[in-house]
Design a protein around this motif. Structure first.
Motif, PDB file in Angstrom:
ATOM      1  N   TRP A 181       0.819  -1.213   0.000  1.00 51.71           N
ATOM      2  CA  TRP A 181       0.000   0.000   0.000  1.00 51.71           C
ATOM      3  C   TRP A 181       0.848   1.257   0.000  1.00 51.71           C
ATOM      4  O   TRP A 181       0.477   2.271  -0.608  1.00 51.71           O
ATOM      5  N   THR A 234      -2.162  -4.039  -3.814  1.00 54.46           N
ATOM      6  CA  THR A 234      -2.794  -3.798  -2.512  1.00 54.46           C
ATOM      7  C   THR A 234      -4.174  -4.430  -2.461  1.00 54.46           C
ATOM      8  O   THR A 234      -4.558  -5.055  -1.451  1.00 54.46           O
ATOM      9  N   ALA A 287      -1.427  -0.329  -6.521  1.00 52.93           N
ATOM     10  CA  ALA A 287      -2.831  -0.292  -6.088  1.00 52.93           C
ATOM     11  C   ALA A 287      -3.497  -1.642  -6.332  1.00 52.93           C
ATOM     12  O   ALA A 287      -4.248  -2.146  -5.482  1.00 52.93           O
ATOM     13  N   ALA A 309       1.712   3.047  -3.377  1.00 55.81           N
ATOM     14  CA  ALA A 309       0.488   3.577  -3.981  1.00 55.81           C
ATOM     15  C   ALA A 309      -0.071   4.742  -3.172  1.00 55.81           C
ATOM     16  O   ALA A 309      -0.776   5.595  -3.711  1.00 55.81           O
ATOM     17  N   PHE A 368     -10.084   2.167  -4.972  1.00 55.84           N
ATOM     18  CA  PHE A 368      -8.690   2.622  -4.957  1.00 55.84           C
ATOM     19  C   PHE A 368      -8.034   2.402  -6.318  1.00 55.84           C
ATOM     20  O   PHE A 368      -7.358   3.287  -6.850  1.00 55.84           O
ATOM     21  N   VAL A 369      -8.248   1.225  -6.890  1.00 55.86           N
ATOM     22  CA  VAL A 369      -7.708   0.937  -8.217  1.00 55.86           C
ATOM     23  C   VAL A 369      -8.338   1.861  -9.259  1.00 55.86           C
ATOM     24  O   VAL A 369      -7.653   2.344 -10.180  1.00 55.86           O
ATOM     25  N   SER A 384      -6.108   7.449   0.193  1.00 56.79           N
ATOM     26  CA  SER A 384      -5.375   6.227   0.534  1.00 56.79           C
ATOM     27  C   SER A 384      -5.289   6.023   2.044  1.00 56.79           C
ATOM     28  O   SER A 384      -5.291   4.886   2.530  1.00 56.79           O
ATOM     29  N   ALA A 419      -6.564   5.061  -9.186  1.00 54.51           N
ATOM     30  CA  ALA A 419      -5.257   4.936  -9.837  1.00 54.51           C
ATOM     31  C   ALA A 419      -5.399   4.940 -11.356  1.00 54.51           C
ATOM     32  O   ALA A 419      -4.568   5.524 -12.072  1.00 54.51           O
TER      33      ALA A 419
END
Length: 313
Positions: free
Chosen positions: A192, A236, A233, A195, A263-264, A290, A267
């Motif tokens: 993590w 993670t 990401a 990222a 989260f992805v 994050s 990204a």
């Protein structure tokens, strides 16, 4: 005019007549906001451990030790980097950077925090917990700050291991041994961290360039950094799902799946935005999210344990 950093008094020097300012400066010097996240992940490690609540004296001592040692690491980081902090928009008001606290005084403060941390952990926890805590403190305050950060653009990858240890430290504080789950949580924070941090590095890349710090956006460019953010990401997200299968905890698994997908998705958007002000602001937004994301994952672990322990579903 404030004294030069090299000629600072060995005493802590608050602004005239301002004890409150001194307390604020000590708070900032210990990086208390960052340390609070370390303490939270350590507390989750303790609560997930078998018999964690029953061993509450060791649990409390572990959290106090982690907080003080983490603060010492934060002070060490700033002792080494006052000139760098002066070049960064987000750090130029720090106590050492502005000369409100002398370098010698900061060294005494770090030694005091570390000495109390070692004493607390030695008396009320166990040698394994003490060793892991010292490993994290030295890893961040010395290895990362002195050697990795100024020499390699991959500094945050390897330096991030120090900040990934608290869940394991919390677990060992109450059990005296390691196990698969806390090691998985260490792995989770480890993947993590890049990222989490590289979006901030993108936002601050011009400051790092001026300070001649080889952060990834400076040495390899924004596009490469955004690609690495996306890869970490995804990593993670994958690692975050493993505890669900390990514990058969589908409450946590569902939350981890949704939060990781978000989260992805962030990204991916960061990867596609054209370079410019909008991308910079979005990178800062992803950095902020994050932190919430990690907090959500660890809270979900506790929620899942409570649900399973009391048969609520």
């Amino acid at each position: 005019m404030a004294k030069s950093l090299g000629e600072s008094s060995p005493l802590l020097l608050p602004s005239p007549g301002s004890a409150l300012q001194l307390l604020r400066d000590l708070w900032v010097l210990a990086k208390a906001r960052v340390v609070s996240l370390l303490v939270f992940t350590a507390a989750v490690g303790e609560l997930l451990a078998p018999g964690g609540i029953q061993h509450w004296p060791a649990a409390i001592a572990g959290l106090v030790g982690i907080a003080l040692a983490g603060g010492a690491g934060g002070v060490l980081n700033q002792i080494v980097e006052p000139e760098l902090d002066q070049h960064m928009r987000r750090t130029h008001r720090r106590p050492l950077a502005e000369g409100r606290i002398g370098r010698h005084g900061a060294i005494l403060y770090a030694l005091l925090l570390l000495a109390v941390a070692v004493t607390v952990l030695w008396i009320w926890t166990n040698p394994l917990t003490l060793a892991l805590t010292l490993l994290g403190t030295v890893g961040y305050g010395v290895v990362y700050t002195l050697y990795l950060k100024p020499s390699t653009p991959w500094n945050i990858v390897w330096g991030g291991l120090a900040g990934a240890l608290p869940p394991l430290i919390g677990w060992t504080a109450v059990t005296g041994s390691m196990a698969a789950l806390p090691l998985l949580l260490v792995a989770l924070i480890f993947v993590w961290t890049p990222a989490h941090f590289w979006p901030l590095a993108i936002y601050c890349r011009r400051d790092y360039a001026k300070a001649c710090i080889p952060m990834l956006p400076v040495t390899h460019g924004v596009d490469r950094t955004r690609r690495e953010v996306l890869l970490y990401a995804v990593a993670t997200w994958i690692v975050s799902l493993v505890p669900a299968f390990l514990n058969h905890d589908w409450i946590y698994g569902g939350i981890a799946w949704i939060a990781g997908a978000w989260f992805v998705g962030m990204a991916l958007r960061l990867r596609k935005l054209p370079e410019g002000t909008e991308m910079d602001l979005y990178a800062r937004k992803m950095f902020a999210f994050s932190i919430t994301y990690l907090f959500l994952l660890f809270t979900a672990l506790l929620l899942g344990k409570v649900v399973m322990a009391y048969g609520l579903l």
